[in-house]
Design a protein around this motif. Sequence first.
Motif, PDB file in Angstrom:
ATOM      1  N   GLN A  36      -9.116 -10.076  -7.216  1.00 53.02           N
ATOM      2  CA  GLN A  36      -9.301  -8.650  -6.951  1.00 53.02           C
ATOM      3  C   GLN A  36      -8.135  -7.853  -7.524  1.00 53.02           C
ATOM      4  N   ALA A  37      -6.911  -8.358  -7.354  1.00 53.01           N
ATOM      5  CA  ALA A  37      -5.737  -7.664  -7.894  1.00 53.01           C
ATOM      6  C   ALA A  37      -5.781  -7.618  -9.414  1.00 53.01           C
ATOM      7  N   ILE A  38      -6.196  -8.716 -10.042  1.00 54.25           N
ATOM      8  CA  ILE A  38      -6.287  -8.753 -11.506  1.00 54.25           C
ATOM      9  C   ILE A  38      -7.284  -7.714 -12.010  1.00 54.25           C
ATOM     10  N   ARG A  39      -8.408  -7.558 -11.301  1.00 49.56           N
ATOM     11  CA  ARG A  39      -9.413  -6.581 -11.732  1.00 49.56           C
ATOM     12  C   ARG A  39      -8.888  -5.157 -11.638  1.00 49.56           C
ATOM     13  N   ARG A  40      -7.875  -4.933 -10.797  1.00 47.91           N
ATOM     14  CA  ARG A  40      -7.298  -3.592 -10.674  1.00 47.91           C
ATOM     15  C   ARG A  40      -6.429  -3.234 -11.869  1.00 47.91           C
ATOM     16  N   ILE A  41      -5.902  -4.225 -12.567  1.00 50.39           N
ATOM     17  CA  ILE A  41      -4.951  -3.947 -13.641  1.00 50.39           C
ATOM     18  C   ILE A  41      -5.478  -4.320 -15.023  1.00 50.39           C
ATOM     19  N   GLY A  42      -6.587  -5.049 -15.087  1.00 56.36           N
ATOM     20  CA  GLY A  42      -7.129  -5.471 -16.376  1.00 56.36           C
ATOM     21  C   GLY A  42      -8.198  -6.519 -16.200  1.00 56.36           C
ATOM     22  N   ARG A  43      -8.069  -7.623 -16.920  1.00 56.91           N
ATOM     23  CA  ARG A  43      -9.041  -8.708 -16.783  1.00 56.91           C
ATOM     24  C   ARG A  43      -8.359 -10.036 -17.103  1.00 56.91           C
ATOM     25  N   ARG A  44      -8.863 -11.076 -16.456  1.00 56.65           N
ATOM     26  CA  ARG A  44      -8.341 -12.405 -16.727  1.00 56.65           C
ATOM     27  C   ARG A  44      -8.903 -12.916 -18.057  1.00 56.65           C
ATOM     28  N   GLU A  45      -8.020 -13.429 -18.901  1.00 54.39           N
ATOM     29  CA  GLU A  45      -8.441 -14.010 -20.165  1.00 54.39           C
ATOM     30  C   GLU A  45      -8.567 -15.529 -20.060  1.00 54.39           C
ATOM     31  N   SER A  46      -7.657 -16.138 -19.284  1.00 58.17           N
ATOM     32  CA  SER A  46      -7.658 -17.584 -19.107  1.00 58.17           C
ATOM     33  C   SER A  46      -6.840 -17.908 -17.879  1.00 58.17           C
ATOM     34  N   ASP A  47      -6.606 -19.202 -17.621  1.00 59.30           N
ATOM     35  CA  ASP A  47      -5.775 -19.596 -16.488  1.00 59.30           C
ATOM     36  C   ASP A  47      -4.316 -19.203 -16.677  1.00 59.30           C
TER      37      ASP A  47
END
Length: 261
Positions: A36-47
């Motif tokens: 959820q925190a990652i979605r607030r600042i951008g997007r996950r590309e990988s692990d």
Amino acid sequence: MRFHLSNSGTLSLREPMDFKRLDVLIDPQPPEAVEQAIRRIGRRESDTHIRLAPSVLRFVCAHAGEEAWETGFAQMLDYAQRHGWVDEQGHVRAHISHGDPEEVVSVDAFKTALRALPAGICAVSTGQGEGVAGMIVSSLTAVSAEPPMIGFFAHRQSSFTAPLLESGRFVANVLGEGHDAVMSQFLQAPQGLARFSDERWRHEDRQSPVLSDALASMECDVVWTQTLGTHHLVVGKVRRSHNSPSSPVVHFNAATHRIAA
């Protein structure tokens, strides 16, 4: 610079003047909270990597707008662009690093310590008509005098929180001697109109209920909220206030006490 996703729910930019690196530091926390925190600042590309929007970095940095910071930031993005670390959407690649587990006090010890802190008691009201809601809080505090702002904490799962955020307004009614019935209704009655059956509540059109004989009633617009752990910090700008003569009470050691002269 380092984007910090804390396990308290806050997002902050550490070492904002260090333009030679960019990573995201993640505190130990449940996987769903991390995503959820990652979605607030951008997007996950990988692990191991996250894509960050430069606008988010600028928004959270207190130095944004300063000439030295803007120059260094532009040079950092240019360097990343030349090395292929910026995608077609302009999002820059950042490495993920993980924080070490930290020692914190137990919940029981924390609650025991806070019981030693005397605090005023407020009946906070929100909504209007059949959509009114209320909650007792002992966390009310002054935030600013210019402009006039106050704040308090509401649990994320409280039946009061959703109506409050939907309304965008609240009234902080400071309780004193003679308000035992008001407090009992707020603590025992179902959420909604049942908590406002005391005849001292004043219901005006398009306004949240106001307790007519409260020591102080501060009518506020919500100007800022922040999730911190299990609670929302709610800050309101005070539009109107009313005062009535009465004797105050405080919450101490899980009980209500009068104040002796």
